[in-house]
Design an enzyme around this catalytic site. Structure first.
Site, PDB file in Angstrom:
ATOM      1  NE  ARG A  28       0.203 -11.504  -1.607  1.00  0.00           N
ATOM      2  CZ  ARG A  28       0.186 -11.008  -0.363  1.00  0.00           C
ATOM      3  NH1 ARG A  28       1.007 -10.173   0.204  1.00  0.00           N
ATOM      4  NH2 ARG A  28      -0.635 -11.242   0.557  1.00  0.00           N
ATOM      5  NE  ARG A  32       2.955  -4.375  -3.072  1.00  0.00           N
ATOM      6  CZ  ARG A  32       3.200  -4.053  -1.739  1.00  0.00           C
ATOM      7  NH1 ARG A  32       3.739  -2.962  -1.360  1.00  0.00           N
ATOM      8  NH2 ARG A  32       2.838  -5.017  -0.818  1.00  0.00           N
ATOM      9  NE  ARG A  41      -3.098  -1.261  -8.588  1.00  0.00           N
ATOM     10  CZ  ARG A  41      -2.587  -1.548  -7.259  1.00  0.00           C
ATOM     11  NH1 ARG A  41      -2.317  -2.523  -6.761  1.00  0.00           N
ATOM     12  NH2 ARG A  41      -2.757  -0.459  -6.209  1.00  0.00           N
ATOM     13  CG  ASP A  77      -7.685  -8.235  -1.557  1.00  0.00           C
ATOM     14  OD1 ASP A  77      -6.558  -7.908  -1.671  1.00  0.00           O
ATOM     15  OD2 ASP A  77      -8.399  -8.426  -0.533  1.00  0.00           O
ATOM     16  CE1 TYR A 154      -6.664  -8.400   6.757  1.00  0.00           C
ATOM     17  CE2 TYR A 154      -7.692 -10.429   5.857  1.00  0.00           C
ATOM     18  CZ  TYR A 154      -6.550  -9.574   6.109  1.00  0.00           C
ATOM     19  OH  TYR A 154      -5.367  -9.944   5.845  1.00  0.00           O
TER      20      TYR A 154
END
Lengths: 352, 352
Positions: A28, A32, A41, A77, A154
């Site tokens: 990652r 962010r 973004r 992702d 998921y």
């Protein structure tokens, strides 16, 4: 392999060869914690950003420039292929993946059609843009996919879960259906990763992030068979295959039988201990991302502990034990990379 | 010990003695999975319910009646002593403990005053009511407290966390302060548990629920010393001391040196494997609570697997590997208890 990548410390370490320096990258790393990423973004959804190759390419390259890491990892992702085949999934900020209609029965298998290269043309275009930008460097691009069990969690739970009660319930109560589900997801992962490699990715990582929710016996029944299916299908691509999961201390010996070339190690198991459990395979990890948040001295002390446990033996890719936390100061990660490059000894050629 | 409790299978198993049947209880057995609990609680906060001895007594006894478990556990919360000394904490439904002013510096130590018995008079009154109700049975009451590291994680983070970045940051950057914090919390836990035992509790469990967030080296530095302090201070009380944490596979050998008499095992480590790691101490666990949610056959198959791994050796208290999930069907748990009682063999006297 492009000629420049013959000298890639990352690829050499993945093959257990001598390296010019211990390679480092961060799970990652595109994300962010970087101000330039937040600016890039804006407020759109992550799936929208992934769908725009020039944006995804830029997000992929930002940490390479910022940190001097030894590998880029595709900005993507694990739900991208599901989204691409129209299963009905979104990634909601602060909530993670959300499934429109959860997977409940054999009828839902029909909603998991084959992934065709055209479905992910935006992803392969990003791969082409990134690898073009990286031409002439020793920095390869890592492609990735979610491992079938983790993706299945998921689909069955409908989103992130802390208990895994629905997916475990389905797996135990209907093992044949669950095997069919993970086999379908394995084929989708194979198609997704193969397309990335065909477009220029030089290594692949399979994220079985939630494998640690399983007991060893459950891992063997519900995750390992489909993971083996993926690894086996990717063998002919000739790129290193990395397998990572969180909380896998009890599973490492089994993960080492999956066909993966490199095993990712989270921070719960000290690297030297982990190494004995994976039977000599190259390892990737295992700095605790929480220790990179508050204080550079803490981060570097922990970095040196990982390097000491890695020792001089070949086959160590330095990484975090999980993804970069959003609150991380990028300056701390830059210092971590510099320290790994300056002080790491695992497999470093004596002529250095 | 009250004379009836001489025959308690739970207390005998905790001491590694022969038992008339394998004892079973469930962490969080008093709670939201029971309809009679939801009716009793209504919409008030959990700290309000805990503050009313007749309500807390009833919540404590409900699962004993419903399931036929071999121990009651006090209906309480690990933040109760903090609340009692006015540290400023609430338990918010769906969010867990929330701290008004987080612990940041040495000045905050002054806000952690000694716990006096009067501070928790409502808790000791509940203990008296429960043990009075249980008089004449072989069912003891287990008292409990949070272990210092786990309580500290709430104080420093301000609430539940998945990353533990603030508490780890503080512990590494200011180890002397963190040691002082956990020592204060140890003394509070000692006072809290001692009051419960004085009022009639016959065993105690220390919940180091988040110990598994620590690496082995971190556990040894940041949790084990204060845990030892608690266990040592409680030794003279003469009641079994149980130590539990989640995700502790790498820590079990160290937890076994804490002074605890019984080690709780979550579901990640098979019970037979865990047993070798704790060096022969009695163990408690380790059914995956997720497997009790959807299907009674799945739950009973998993129950029998735990019993098989426990074998005939003495010193097994059957339990879940974590708390009962709110979505659990109480009927499934009742069948689990019946199966443990009918089929469990660990330490069961041959004359049975």
């Amino acid at each position: 392999m492009p000629p420049d990548l013959q000298a890639s410390p990352f690829l050499s370490a993945c093959r257990g060869e001598a390296v010019s320096r211990v390679p480092a990258w961060f799970m990652r790393q595109a994300g962010r914690s970087l101000p330039e990423y937040r600016e890039l973004r804006g407020s759109g959804s992550i799936l929208e950003a992934i769908a725009r190759p020039e944006v995804a390419c830029e997000a992929t390259l930002q940490p390479v420039r910022r940190y001097g890491v030894d590998a880029a990892i595709l900005f993507s992702d694990i739900v991208v292929p599901l989204h691409a085949i129209g299963f009905g999934v979104d990634v909601v900020p602060g909530k993670g993946p959300q499934i429109d209609r959860t997977f409940r029965s054999a009828a839902d298998l029909a909603r998991l059609r084959d992934l065709e290269p055209d479905d992910v043309a935006h992803v392969t275009e990003t791969v082409r843009l990134v690898t073009k930008e990286l031409t002439g460097t020793t920095t390869p691009l890592i492609g990735f996919a979610g491992a079938p069990f983790t993706v299945a969690s998921y689909l069955v739970e409908g989103g992130p879960t802390r208990t895994f009660e629905k997916v475990k319930g389905l797996a135990h109560a209907e093992p044949a259906l669950f095997a069919a589900l993970t086999e379908r997801l394995a084929d989708i992962a194979i198609a997704f990763v193969s397309a990335q490699v065909a477009a220029g990715a030089s290594a692949v990582q399979l994220f079985d992030s939630w494998a640690g929710a399983l007991s060893p016996a459950e891992y063997e029944r519900f995750s390992l068979p489909s993971t083996r299916r993926v690894m086996s299908a990717l063998a002919d691509l000739g790129v290193p295959r990395i397998l990572f999961g969180l909380g896998t201390g009890e599973l490492l010996d089994k993960m080492a039988t999956s066909g993966a070339d490199v095993i990712g190690i989270d921070w719960h198991v000290p690297l030297d201990v982990a190494r004995t459990r994976v039977g000599g395979l190259p390892v990737q990890g295992n700095l605790d991302p929480a220790l990179c948040v508050s204080n550079v001295d803490v981060a570097l002390e922990a970095t040196r502990d990982v390097l000491a446990r890695a020792g001089e033996r070949r086959g160590h890719v330095f990484n975090l034990g999980h993804g970069v936390l959003p609150s991380t100061d990028p300056g701390v990660l830059a210092e971590v990379v510099a320290t790994v490059h300056a002080e790491g000894r695992a497999g470093v050629e004596a002529t250095r």
